[in-house]
Design an enzyme around this catalytic site. Structure first.
Site, PDB file in Angstrom:
ATOM      1  N   ASP A   1      38.086  38.634  41.305  1.00 50.37           N
ATOM      2  CA  ASP A   1      39.217  39.317  40.573  1.00 50.37           C
ATOM      3  C   ASP A   1      39.152  40.554  40.235  1.00 50.37           C
ATOM      4  O   ASP A   1      38.437  41.271  41.066  1.00 50.37           O
ATOM      5  CB  ASP A   1      39.076  38.558  38.973  1.00 50.37           C
ATOM      6  CG  ASP A   1      40.227  38.964  38.111  1.00 50.37           C
ATOM      7  OD1 ASP A   1      41.265  39.287  38.376  1.00 50.37           O
ATOM      8  OD2 ASP A   1      39.653  38.894  36.874  1.00 50.37           O
TER       9      ASP A   1
ATOM     10  N   ASP B   1      40.052  43.060  37.215  1.00 55.61           N
ATOM     11  CA  ASP B   1      39.674  43.637  35.801  1.00 55.61           C
ATOM     12  C   ASP B   1      38.588  42.879  35.252  1.00 55.61           C
ATOM     13  O   ASP B   1      38.215  41.751  35.492  1.00 55.61           O
ATOM     14  CB  ASP B   1      40.865  43.374  34.906  1.00 55.61           C
ATOM     15  CG  ASP B   1      42.156  43.985  35.187  1.00 55.61           C
ATOM     16  OD1 ASP B   1      42.101  45.464  35.272  1.00 55.61           O
ATOM     17  OD2 ASP B   1      43.194  43.438  35.473  1.00 55.61           O
TER      18      ASP B   1
END
Length: 546
Positions: free
Chosen positions: A100, A102
């Site tokens: 991912d 963030d």
């Protein structure tokens, strides 16, 4: 996480075992050989003894034992930069690493949550017609923790354990704690039935009244909810809690989808992004060992590009075999209908049919089923890292057999607290005192019961103290008193390994095997788990020696 607790449990067992034996073994920190067989008995008091004096003598003997054993625990502190395992996994089996964006590849400064809070608060005032007076509320980074539940209809925020029980003293209406008696009256006890809990992804839907906040971005949302509730309550403004929840949720969402947050970060990237050259070091290490890598994020293309250029370098895309933006997880993992679209250098979406996911290109939307078809990356040879237990990890481990790694930034700060002498001293004595209460409760005379009531009061005060070590309102992310939190229950189910940041990977060889520690069950003896050498916990002392 378990080392201090296991050690404390072992200390408590030894101290109470010594009391059961009536010997001086406790003071010497040495359990009698037959202590395991004496489970629910207390030493018989001599005839005509003063029970008050007898019990307090046992109390002080256990206290001395605890004080003597704390230094040995201090020699076996856990390393905050370690990786912890819920499930056995060897990195030698991993050929593909996914990430991912963030709070996985990139971390943000404390200024970001203040930005989100202020922007959402202003949207409430300007677009939802909320009182301008709520602008006086400012973001408090120390108010909420992740994993809390919010009762939408009752407008209360709370901490729930793995067994659906509310931790008393952690129920907040607005910014004020709700008395235990009122909580028990509201819920007819302290248990929240399954049908009232949030759905699989932590959302309040299909008649559920609870919302669980699992995202790091949800911290300002919880705080804003509490502040607006506080304003309405303090000013006797009649309101519908369901409307307030929806308006705050929509305002937080708009900070993201209207690009307010993205524009602010891009305009002052040094203020909001915590530069970490170790992110590049992790990616470079994996690339050097021939590992394939991909990125799947909900964030937009230009935002990701600027952030990755800042923390990794302008050639960041050379490290990734596939890059997917605006994936709309968790829908990405479940919805087979959305095809991929290529994004050109100017950020324009192309209409070409995607026959192959090419290195160096950026793709938008799509779905995992098409991803698997185009890449052939399946099963346990794939390890995906993310910070959101539901949106990032749950579907991958349950439906697709990928291995999963959870990034839990709070872990590092909690471990540092757990490594302090004050915390270890408090927890060790709390465990010992609990053991004393369990063993001495057989004395039912009035004099003994008065002493036991004093011990119970001390135990309650110590529990509150251990909570405040982490967060004054809600305590640790991982525990509610003696039980795991609901958050930890989901983390244990959906993450094979977990760590504070990706940089922890630099401490391990690419062929390292992670073994979960065999912590004792309730019906198993704790003695074998007391020695760190028995399970090779990732200890701070060993890391420093290296």
């Amino acid at each position: 996480m378990a080392t201090v607790a296991a050690a404390a449990r072992g200390v408590g067992a030894r101290a109470v075992a010594g009391l059961r034996s009536g010997s001086g073994a406790v003071a010497r920190g040495r359990p009698p050989a037959d202590c395991a067989r004496r489970l629910c008995t207390a030493p018989a008091a001599p005839a005509a003894v003063d029970m008050k004096s007898y019990l307090w003598a046992r109390y002080h003997e256990a206290k001395r034992s605890t004080d003597e054993l704390v230094p040995s625990i201090m020699n076996n502190l856990l390393n905050p930069d370690a990786i912890f395992s819920n499930n056995e996994m060897s990195l030698s089996d991993i050929e593909i690493y996914g990430f991912d964006y963030d709070y996985t590849l990139v971390f943000y400064s404390k200024h970001l949550h203040t930005l989100i809070f202020n922007a959402a608060r202003d949207l409430l005032i300007n677009e939802h017609r909320y009182p301008a007076e709520i602008r006086k509320y400012e973001y408090d980074p120390n108010f909420a923790i992740r994993g809390l539940h919010y009762d939408v209809q009752r407008a209360v925020l709370m901490k729930i354990d793995a067994f659906h029980y509310i931790q008393m003293g952690t129920v907040y209406r607005g910014l004020s704690v709700v008395p235990d008696e009122e909580v028990i009256d509201m819920y007819e006890g302290s248990h929240v039935p399954l049908e009232q809990m949030s759905d699989f992804y932590g959302k309040s839907s299909h008649g559920n009244t609870m919302k669980q906040f699992m995202d790091i971005f949800s911290l300002p949302e919880m705080t804003l909810l509490s502040c607006v509730n506080e304003h309405f309550l303090k000013n006797n403004i009649d309101y519908e809690p369901v409307h307030l929840y929806k308006d705050v949720k929509d305002s937080i969402r708009d900070v993201h989808i209207k690009g307010i947050m993205y524009r602010a970060i891009e305009a002052d990237i040094e203020k909001y992004i915590c530069y970490a050259e170790q992110t590049r070091a992790v990616l470079a290490k994996l690339a050097a060992h021939g590992k394939k890598m991909f990125l799947i994020t909900n964030s937009p293309s230009s935002f990701v590009d600027k952030g990755m250029r800042y923390i990794v370098g302008k050639d960041w895309r050379d490290l990734f075999d596939v890059v997917i933006v605006q994936a709309e997880k968790p829908n990405f993992f479940n919805d087979k209908r959305r095809p991929f679209r290529k994004v050109n250098e100017k950020g324009v979406l192309l209409w070409d049919k995607i026959h192959k996911l090419q290195k160096g290109q950026i793709y938008k939307q799509g779905n995992l089923y098409e991803f698997l078809k185009l890449t052939g990356w399946r099963g346990s040879k794939v390890l995906y890292f993310g910070d959101h237990i539901y949106s990032d990890l749950a579907d991958l481990t349950l439906k697709h057999g990928w291995r999963t790694g959870a990034i839990i930034p709070e872990l590092r700060s909690e471990l540092r607290i757990m490594n302090t002498e004050q915390y270890i001293q408090t927890m060790t004595w709390l465990q010992t005192l609990t053991g004393l209460l369990e063993q001495m409760q057989v004395h039912r005379d009035a004099q003994s019961q008065l002493v036991l009531q004093e011990w119970k009061k001390e135990r309650k005060e110590m529990r509150e103290m251990t909570k405040s070590f982490f967060n004054a309102q809600f305590g640790s992310l991982f525990r509610t008193d003696q039980n795991p939190t609901y958050f930890l229950r989901r983390l244990s189910r959906f993450a094979d390994i977990y760590m504070a940041s990706l940089s922890c990977l630099l401490n391990y060889d690419v062929n390292h095997t992670f073994y979960p520690r065999r912590t004792p069950l309730q019906h198993e003896l704790p003695a074998w788990s007391d020695s760190p050498s028995a399970f090779k916990a990732p200890l701070l002392q060993e890391a420093q020696a290296k």
